[in-house]
Design an enzyme around this catalytic site. Structure first.
Site, PDB file in Angstrom:
ATOM      1  CG  HIS A  78     -32.987 -47.037  24.540  1.00 20.03           C
ATOM      2  ND1 HIS A  78     -32.091 -46.962  25.583  1.00 20.03           N
ATOM      3  CD2 HIS A  78     -32.631 -46.084  23.658  1.00 20.03           C
ATOM      4  CE1 HIS A  78     -31.230 -45.997  25.330  1.00 20.03           C
ATOM      5  NE2 HIS A  78     -31.526 -45.451  24.179  1.00 20.03           N
ATOM      6  CB  CYS A 104     -26.319 -42.351  26.963  1.00 17.26           C
ATOM      7  SG  CYS A 104     -26.743 -40.718  26.539  1.00 17.26           S
ATOM      8  CB  CYS A 130     -31.226 -41.762  28.227  1.00 18.41           C
ATOM      9  SG  CYS A 130     -30.426 -40.604  27.092  1.00 18.41           S
ATOM     10  CD1 TRP A 185     -21.029 -37.096  18.578  1.00 17.08           C
ATOM     11  CD2 TRP A 185     -22.913 -36.421  19.574  1.00 17.08           C
ATOM     12  NE1 TRP A 185     -21.417 -38.078  19.458  1.00 17.08           N
ATOM     13  CE2 TRP A 185     -22.562 -37.692  20.088  1.00 17.08           C
ATOM     14  CE3 TRP A 185     -24.080 -35.807  20.069  1.00 17.08           C
ATOM     15  CZ2 TRP A 185     -23.327 -38.355  21.052  1.00 17.08           C
ATOM     16  CZ3 TRP A 185     -24.834 -36.466  21.024  1.00 17.08           C
ATOM     17  CH2 TRP A 185     -24.465 -37.722  21.509  1.00 17.08           C
TER      18      TRP A 185
HETATM   19  N1  GLN Z   1     -30.550 -33.850  28.142  1.00 16.54           N
HETATM   20  C1  GLN Z   1     -30.607 -34.734  27.023  1.00 16.54           C
HETATM   21  C2  GLN Z   1     -31.978 -35.358  26.918  1.00 16.54           C
HETATM   22  O1  GLN Z   1     -32.578 -35.623  27.900  1.00 16.54           O
HETATM   23  C3  GLN Z   1     -29.570 -35.811  27.115  1.00 16.54           C
HETATM   24  C4  GLN Z   1     -29.557 -36.681  25.891  1.00 16.54           C
HETATM   25  C5  GLN Z   1     -28.435 -37.673  25.867  1.00 16.54           C
HETATM   26  O2  GLN Z   1     -27.843 -37.958  26.858  1.00 16.54           O
HETATM   27  N2  GLN Z   1     -28.124 -38.195  24.733  1.00 16.54           N
HETATM   28  O3  GLN Z   1     -32.471 -35.631  25.844  1.00 16.54           O
HETATM   29 ZN    ZN Z   2     -28.426 -40.155  27.755  1.00 11.79          ZN
END
Ligand code: GLN
Ligand code: ZN
Length: 760
Positions: free
Chosen positions: A700, A649, A732, A567
């Site tokens: 989400h 994710c 997530c 990224w």
């Molecule tokens: N530790 C991060 C969070 O909980 C992980 C985010 C991700 O996997 N994109 O936001």
């Molecule tokens: Zn995630």
């Protein structure tokens, strides 16, 4: 004369004007006309920039209010039935509804799926294809844009995603069929489009076919032959554009298709230039993509001129120069970066500067360089020499440490079975332990505090005190909910990569270096310019503080080396894997410090591991090998009883499951709730040996998952993975949700875990 052009230009605007305009339109703050004129204004500006830079053609067709692949779907009338646009012009609101489910006009409907465009961080809307689908010319937009550009007096080249790549990026829906069978129905519409463009006086149309750098099934290769034989009758000249890699086994095919020109990526695949030159029929133009369209480094014009002399001699008038791919993937204008230090700035080039590089290079090759071109060549050569010598880039301590690495450094002391016993003794967790992925709601107050701190309205002390309050709140809530392994909640993190980049040496940040990610969303990737090292601990005081508030184990929370690499804009003067190893070693020190501070479990997130996969399967293993090694290097410094977690994710693990297992994380948490746990099959079939936390609810969605639903999911998980190795967690992190959703959802999740403990 060598012709200079670009495959595309960023459309967001130097000030993200497009983002602001579309979002204002969605909110109802501006009307359709205002949005259209914002788009028109941006197009005009971007064509003007291309013309002023001295390009011989300006590119029309790269503009989109949301996504260029969506534009093609609309152009072809490939609008799923639920959006109800069976005849007439498909309007802007319909395309917004396809993209986001809703728009100021029209009935909301489920949005189309979005996914990453090849190996970029750009996301496109997946064309939905079904058996027997018909196509029609359903939008005038492209032709209107051509008129606009012509009215402004530009020499126009049109870009349009080619029929095969468009189908390649699409997905079959409904009844089982092969989307390639739609080609014959799609082609007549392409034919119609090309004829219309010809009527408008367009000479060249660039058909983008990046699918040609991937592994294509034989039927698709043959379809390229058939399709381009049909399209060759079109009354325009076709430039077949390939990019993001080498043509490889499609090279013969690509050079022999009956088109008037071919564009190749000579940045990612410089070696293919010679072969293409040997194979290219004498009637064809070759557009050499020589300026990096995927990265932000200034080009070495002297070296490039050298490397192109033979192509120039052989092709003469038939040589075109361009960036390797559309400039969509780089920020707009370096001149905006008034606060970037001069040295670093002199090493960079954004889209606007890359146009200049293409033009200068063309003129240098032709021997018609202006004094400005000569000056640009000088400056580039000097800047690159300075960059090579700069003491900010090379740190001997970093390279020495890398050189001294032993294979054992990436291995834990004991195999998992032994670690598991040690961790059980130490952590004393119940069956089906509950935890979360790391972040808790990033409230408006948190963001306001960070902004105030950044602009100096809040002192560091006060800011840190505010963040500690947030951590205390999150800990208290988690204890109240009865979670077993806690997290501090990540209030202090703006972004999971930027946060670490700001604390590591070797990273720089731009102010306006935005790149479109999807729709109106832009990201501002950090720039990794030098050897990476960690001047001081980055997360330890936060985790230590959080642990001090509770008896329960507190997970330390880090972003993994592959994700930080993936990224960011990565330096081009050493192998990606070397940069990744440097990041891994910096993280390794953080892991060691967390353990020394009494943290018993450390999560190293790698959500970008999968997206780093190369476009060609033959290169997968080499990538996976170093990616896995980097993860392990960052983790393997701890004692047996310290538990290493990782999180990803997504859930497509089938083809990389061996590498996931090779990470040797004690616990992996993944996204699975939407697949009904079926995606655990890959782990079951592989007999995945370590612990897994399959997400039991989708973060989400704002919906509160009910207990029964999660119990059911966990039962399904337990059919596939032994109960003693299952964790219970959301899919997530929770940063995008509010506490009002998070609390009841987690309460139900804890309840579901308790129910499971009764049953097992
Ligand atoms: N530790 C991060 C969070 O909980 C992980 C985010 C991700 O996997 N994109 O936001
Ligand atoms: Zn995630």
């Amino acid at each position: 004369m060598t012709l200079a052009h670009t495959l595309g230009y960023p459309r967001i605007g130097a000030d993200r004007e497009l983002k602001k305009a579309t979002e204002a339109y969605w909110k109802g703050e501006i009307d359709r006309n205002a949005l259209e004129s914002a788009g028109k204004e941006l197009r005009a500006r971007h064509w003007q920039a291309q013309r002023e830079a001295g390009l011989d053609l300006v590119t029309v067709g790269d503009f989109a209010f949301y996504d260029q692949i969506l534009n093609v779907s609309v152009l072809l009338g490939a609008v799923p039935e639920r959006f109800g646009a069976v005849e007439g012009e498909v309007d802007l609101d319909t395309s917004f509804r396809m993209a986001r489910g809703r728009a100021p006009g029209g009935t909301p409907a489920a949005a189309c799926e979005m996914t990453k465009y090849f190996d970029t961080n750009y996301h496109y809307l997946v064309p939905e294809l079904h058996a027997g689908q018909t196509f029609r010319l359903a939008s005038q937009r492209l032709f209107d844009e051509v008129e606009e550009a012509k009215a402004a007096g530009h020499a126009v080249k049109v870009t349009l995603t080619g029929p095969l790549t468009w189908l390649w990026l699409g997905k079959e829906k409904g009844q089982d069929f092969d989307r390639l069978t739609l080609l014959d129905t799609v082609l007549p519409v392409y034919g119609e489009i090309l004829s219309r463009l010809a009527e408008q006086g367009v000479e060249w149309v660039q058909l983008d076919e990046p699918a040609l750098v991937q592994d294509l099934p034989h039927a698709w290769q043959q379809a390229y032959e058939a399709a381009y034989h049909k399209l060759q009758s079109a009354p325009v000249k076709l430039l077949l554009a390939t990019y993001f890699g080498a043509l490889g086994d499609n090279l013969q095919l690509a050079t022999s298709l009956p088109v008037d020109g071919l564009h190749i990526d000579a940045v990612r695949a410089p070696h293919q230039l010679e072969t293409v030159l040997d194979r290219l029929p004498a009637y064809k133009v070759l557009s050499v993509g020589i300026i990096d369209g995927r990265n932000i480094w200034r080009a070495d014009l002297a070296r490039l001129r050298e490397s192109l002399t033979s192509a120039h001699a052989r092709l003469g008038e038939r040589l075109w120069l361009a960036p390797s791919c559309s400039l969509l993937h780089v920020p707009v204008d370096l001149d905006r970066e008034t606060e970037l230090d001069a040295e670093l700035k002199s090493w960079l080039a954004f889209a606007r500067q890359k146009l200049d590089e293409v033009v200068t290079l063309a003129r240098l090759l032709d021997g018609r360089a202006t004094p400005d071109d000569q000056a640009r060549l000088e400056v580039a050569t000097q800047a690159l020499a300075a960059r090579r010598r700069s003491t900010r880039i090379h740190k001997s301590a970093v390279s020495e440490r890398l050189a001294a690495l032993a294979a054992t450094d990436a291995e834990r002391d004991s195999p998992y079975a032994k670690r598991e016993a040690a961790q059980r003794r130490k952590l004393d967790l119940p069956l089906f332990p509950t935890t979360t992925i790391g972040s808790f709601p990033q409230t408006t107050e948190i963001r306001a505090a960070r902004r105030a701190f950044k602009v100096g309205e809040l002192s560091r002390e006060d800011y840190e005190a505010r963040m500690r309050e947030e951590i205390a709140y999150a800990v208290q809530r988690q204890e109240g909910l009865g979670l077993d392994m806690l997290v501090h909640g990540e209030p202090e993190r703006n972004d999971m990569v930027e946060y670490f980049g700001e604390l590591l040496d070797g990273f720089a940040f731009t102010r306006f270096g935005w790149v479109q990610s999807y729709g109106s969303r832009c990201v501002k990737p950090p720039v990794i310019f030098g050897d990476v090292s960690r001047p001081a601990a980055m997360t330890v005081h936060w985790s230590e503080y959080a642990q001090s508030l509770t008896e329960r184990p507190m997970k330390g929370m880090l972003t993994g080396p592959v994700t930080i690499l993936q990224w960011s804009f990565v330096r081009d003067d050493q192998q990606r894997e070397t940069t990744c190893r440097q990041i891994a070693l910096a993280l390794r020190d953080e892991v060691a410090d967390l353990e020394a501070a009494g943290i018993q479990a450390i999560q190293i997130d790698e959500p970008a591991l999968r997206e780093g996969l190369p476009l060609r399967q033959a290169e997968w293993q080499a990538y996976l090998d170093w990616a896995v090694e980097c993860f392990k290097l960052s983790a393997a410094v701890v004692r047996d009883e310290t538990q290493i977690h990782t999180h990803m994710c997504y859930s497509e693990f089938n083809d990389i499951i061996a590498s996931i297992a090779a990470l040797d994380a004690d616990v992996i948490t993944i996204e699975t709730s939407r697949s009904d746990m079926e995606l655990l099959d890959a782990f079951q079939d592989f007999a995945y040996p370590n612990e897994i936390g399959p997400g039991v609810y989708d973060i989400h969605s704002p919906n509160i998952p009910d207990v029964e639903w999660m119990v059911q999911l966990l039962e399904k998980a337990a059919e596939r993975i032994p109960a003693e190795r299952l964790w219970v967690n959301p899919d997530c992190g929770l940063k995008t949700r509010g506490w009002a959703e998070v609390e009841p959802a987690l309460a139900n999740m804890v309840e579901a875990a308790r129910e499971l403990r009764q049953r097992h």
